[in-house]
Design an enzyme around this catalytic site. Structure first.
Site, PDB file in Angstrom:
ATOM      1  N   GLU A 207       0.873  -1.183   0.000  1.00 56.55           N
ATOM      2  CA  GLU A 207       0.000   0.000   0.000  1.00 56.55           C
ATOM      3  C   GLU A 207       0.906   1.227   0.000  1.00 56.55           C
ATOM      4  O   GLU A 207       1.434   1.611   1.049  1.00 56.55           O
ATOM      5  CB  GLU A 207      -0.889  -0.017   1.255  1.00 56.55           C
ATOM      6  CG  GLU A 207      -1.914  -1.142   1.280  1.00 56.55           C
ATOM      7  CD  GLU A 207      -3.109  -0.869   0.376  1.00 56.55           C
ATOM      8  OE1 GLU A 207      -3.351   0.303   0.021  1.00 56.55           O
ATOM      9  OE2 GLU A 207      -3.809  -1.832   0.024  1.00 56.55           O
ATOM     10  N   CYS A 241      -2.112   9.701   2.687  1.00 55.75           N
ATOM     11  CA  CYS A 241      -1.660   9.073   1.427  1.00 55.75           C
ATOM     12  C   CYS A 241      -2.575   9.409   0.255  1.00 55.75           C
ATOM     13  O   CYS A 241      -2.122   9.467  -0.880  1.00 55.75           O
ATOM     14  CB  CYS A 241      -1.558   7.566   1.607  1.00 55.75           C
ATOM     15  SG  CYS A 241      -3.087   6.799   2.126  1.00 55.75           S
TER      16      CYS A 241
HETATM   17  P1  NAD Z   1       8.122   4.735   4.959  1.00 58.73           P
HETATM   18  O1  NAD Z   1       8.171   3.941   3.705  1.00 58.73           O
HETATM   19  O2  NAD Z   1       9.246   5.639   5.267  1.00 58.73           O
HETATM   20  O3  NAD Z   1       7.968   3.769   6.230  1.00 58.73           O
HETATM   21  C1  NAD Z   1       7.000   2.736   6.290  1.00 58.73           C
HETATM   22  C2  NAD Z   1       7.522   1.607   7.164  1.00 58.73           C
HETATM   23  O4  NAD Z   1       8.707   1.081   6.600  1.00 58.73           O
HETATM   24  C3  NAD Z   1       7.866   2.025   8.601  1.00 58.73           C
HETATM   25  O5  NAD Z   1       7.352   1.046   9.477  1.00 58.73           O
HETATM   26  C4  NAD Z   1       9.370   2.064   8.604  1.00 58.73           C
HETATM   27  O6  NAD Z   1       9.929   1.708   9.854  1.00 58.73           O
HETATM   28  C5  NAD Z   1       9.756   1.045   7.553  1.00 58.73           C
HETATM   29  N1  NAD Z   1      11.007   1.383   6.852  1.00 58.73           N
HETATM   30  C6  NAD Z   1      11.461   2.630   6.547  1.00 58.73           C
HETATM   31  N2  NAD Z   1      12.628   2.540   5.873  1.00 58.73           N
HETATM   32  C7  NAD Z   1      12.907   1.220   5.750  1.00 58.73           C
HETATM   33  C8  NAD Z   1      13.980   0.475   5.163  1.00 58.73           C
HETATM   34  N3  NAD Z   1      15.013   1.097   4.572  1.00 58.73           N
HETATM   35  N4  NAD Z   1      13.934  -0.857   5.228  1.00 58.73           N
HETATM   36  C9  NAD Z   1      12.931  -1.502   5.832  1.00 58.73           C
HETATM   37  N5  NAD Z   1      11.875  -0.841   6.425  1.00 58.73           N
HETATM   38  C10 NAD Z   1      11.878   0.485   6.383  1.00 58.73           C
HETATM   39  O7  NAD Z   1       6.735   5.529   4.896  1.00 58.73           O
HETATM   40  P2  NAD Z   1       6.105   6.527   5.953  1.00 58.73           P
HETATM   41  O8  NAD Z   1       6.922   7.773   6.012  1.00 58.73           O
HETATM   42  O9  NAD Z   1       5.797   5.837   7.232  1.00 58.73           O
HETATM   43  O10 NAD Z   1       4.701   6.852   5.251  1.00 58.73           O
HETATM   44  C11 NAD Z   1       4.613   7.756   4.198  1.00 58.73           C
HETATM   45  C12 NAD Z   1       4.388   7.073   2.884  1.00 58.73           C
HETATM   46  O11 NAD Z   1       3.459   6.040   2.997  1.00 58.73           O
HETATM   47  C13 NAD Z   1       3.818   8.014   1.831  1.00 58.73           C
HETATM   48  O12 NAD Z   1       4.413   7.735   0.596  1.00 58.73           O
HETATM   49  C14 NAD Z   1       2.351   7.657   1.793  1.00 58.73           C
HETATM   50  O13 NAD Z   1       1.699   7.959   0.600  1.00 58.73           O
HETATM   51  C15 NAD Z   1       2.406   6.195   2.037  1.00 58.73           C
HETATM   52  N6  NAD Z   1       1.165   5.727   2.626  1.00 58.73           N
HETATM   53  C16 NAD Z   1       0.385   4.887   1.902  1.00 58.73           C
HETATM   54  C17 NAD Z   1      -0.825   4.467   2.439  1.00 58.73           C
HETATM   55  C18 NAD Z   1      -1.742   3.535   1.691  1.00 58.73           C
HETATM   56  O14 NAD Z   1      -2.682   3.062   2.314  1.00 58.73           O
HETATM   57  N7  NAD Z   1      -1.527   3.279   0.425  1.00 58.73           N
HETATM   58  C19 NAD Z   1      -1.202   4.898   3.701  1.00 58.73           C
HETATM   59  C20 NAD Z   1      -0.365   5.745   4.400  1.00 58.73           C
HETATM   60  C21 NAD Z   1       0.822   6.153   3.869  1.00 58.73           C
END
Ligand code: NAD
Length: 454
Positions: A207, A241
């Site tokens: 997602e 998002c």
């Molecule tokens: P992110 O990708 O930075 O982090 C998401 C998760 O991944 C966190 O739990 C984090 O600890 C983990 N993570 C981060 N870097 C990592 C790595 N290098 N290796 C492994 N795990 C890692 O995203 P965010 O800042 O938490 O959220 C923002 C993004 O999420 C935006 O792009 C937004 O559009 C998207 N989003 C999508 C939805 C949806 O339902 N489609 C909902 C909310 C947010």
């Protein structure tokens, strides 16, 4: 982590998670805990980024109660064996699909709606009969800690366990062989998750995000369109998002639109003190967003308070696709406005951009609406409103292309944590000889007829 996963695998193998009664009992337990911890949940998220009780309830907790209620109500029907017509070539037989839980699942949450995005997939996974390790986002630290307490002091770890942590912990988890990984977050990290899952051929739901446009046509109900857009954009200070990332407005109404936008933002009195606005989640994101505010293009707003990580609602005008605010998902309270002459010029451009998670169309014209919906691909969206499509669990929620793989919510969520095991059950009272040797001319003739019919 390996030991925890092994324990979950062993527990799953006992078949304990499969009875519908067990699944409902766990959902009941989660519902009671949410009620019991509601106060702590509100306090933690307010401490993390000043999200109000009203917003937390309406955009997270209430949706979780609804998910649990819906899952309990429909579980027996969702999990039931599904009969489908049998093919003539298998006569006599019956065909059906068994909804089988996948096993040990990993759910990785994002920070922006930390309760909803962590627990909604967990509810779907439990409903489908799986075990779960949940890794919430580490950015809202107190929120993650409350989730850890709520789950880990009340559920058996071999069934459901929260593992807190950031990149190192998630990297370790991703090395393990799960039966399903459900990830919510950025497209960049989505690729890391997909690559790790590929090593074990683990199925994923991703997602992700993207730049979701709102297309405002000259024939729309302007005041209402602006009211709905302002709410959708500045909810959670744009850290949503499916928030409209930028506006495409028909040139002939650009001035009127910008004026209405300014008036609507002023009349909303957005502020943390008014409980209708939140902080930017951390300094990194605050700094990232500042780079997008181009002083020469600011039509409204632009004020920032670094200590409190506040960026006031900011509208940028005269923007084109090369502007710095258009190079990545904004994920903050900055709204670039791009004007266009006609749909014929803008649609090919949208067609060539990465497919976003959402698109919103504001128009009174059926023809224009159909033209846009037919031409542009995106996860999901709305006509004459924004964001609220997430509130209908009858609709699968997910992206396409760079905005994600797979979908969830309601029955789609149950299905995404299930394997559909296809079965043909053959009767033993008759055996047609047609497929067997020798392949005589008459058998060939009959089998051709049968294959044509089936
Ligand atoms: P992110 O990708 O930075 O982090 C998401 C998760 O991944 C966190 O739990 C984090 O600890 C983990 N993570 C981060 N870097 C990592 C790595 N290098 N290796 C492994 N795990 C890692 O995203 P965010 O800042 O938490 O959220 C923002 C993004 O999420 C935006 O792009 C937004 O559009 C998207 N989003 C999508 C939805 C949806 O339902 N489609 C909902 C909310 C947010």
């Amino acid at each position: 982590m390996q030991q925890l996963l092994d324990a979950q695998r062993r527990f799953f193998a006992t078949q304990a998670t499969k009875p519908i009664a067990f699944r409902k009992k766990q959902l009941d337990r989660l519902e009671k805990l949410l009620k019991q911890y509601e106060g702590e949940l509100y306090a933690a998220i307010y401490a993390d980024f000043k999200k109000s009780e009203f917003d937390t309830y309406t955009s997270e907790i209430a949706l979780l109660y609804q998910d649990i209620k819906e899952a309990k109500r429909n579980l027996t029907y969702w999990a039931a064996k599904e009969h489908v017509p049998s093919s003539l070539i298998n006569f006599p037989s019956k065909s059906y699909i068994i909804k089988e839980p996948l096993g040990a699942c990993l759910v990785i949450g994002a920070w922006n709606y930390p309760y909803l995005l962590s627990l909604a997939p967990v509810i779907a996974a439990i409903a489908a009969g799986n075990t779960v390790i949940l890794k919430p986002s580490e950015l809202p630290a107190r929120t993650s800690a409350v989730l850890e307490k709520l789950i880990n002091t009340n559920f058996e770890p071999e069934f459901l366990k929260v593992v807190e942590g950031g990149v190192p912990e998630t990297t370790e988890l991703l090395k393990l062989q799960f039966n399903k990984i459900f990830f919510t977050g950025s497209t960049k990290v989505g690729k890391i998750v997909y690559e790790a899952a590929a090593k074990h051929l683990t199925p994923v739901t991703l997602e992700l995000g993207g730049k979701s446009p709102a297309i405002v046509m000259a024939d729309c109900k302007l005041k209402l369109a602006v009211k709905r857009l302002v709410w959708a954009k500045f909810l959670n200070a744009g850290q949503t998002c499916i928030a409209p990332d930028y506006i495409l407005v028909e040139k002939s109404i650009e001035t009127k639109f910008l004026q209405a936008l300014r008036e609507e933002i002023i009349s909303e009195h957005f502020s943390v003190e008014n409980h209708n606005y939140v902080q930017i989640i951390n300094d990194d994101n605050f700094e990232r967003l500042l780079q997008m505010i181009d002083a020469e293009k600011v039509w409204y707003g632009g004020e920032t308070r670094a200590q409190e990580r506040i960026i006031e609602p900011t509208v940028l005008r005269d923007i084109d696709f090369d502007h710095k605010s258009m190079q990545e998902e904004i994920f903050g309270p900055i709204l670039p406005v791009i004007s266009f002459e006609s749909l014929d010029t803008i649609l090919p451009k949208l067609h060539d951009l990465p497919k976003p998670l959402a698109t919103y169309v504001f128009t009174a014209s059926k023809k224009k609406k159909e033209q846009i919906l037919k031409y542009v691909s995106f996860g999901g969206g709305m006509v004459n409103d924004a964001v609220m499509h997430i509130a209908n669990s009858e609709l699968p929620f997910g992206g396409v292309g760079m905005s994600g793989i797979g979908a969830y919510h309601g029955k789609t969520g149950f299905d995404c944590f299930s394997h559909h095991k296809s079965m043909v059950e053959k009767a033993t009272w008759l055996e047609l000889p047609l497929k067997y040797y020798p392949h005589t001319a008459s058998r060939f003739k009959w089998i051709k007829r049968l294959l044509k019919l089936s």
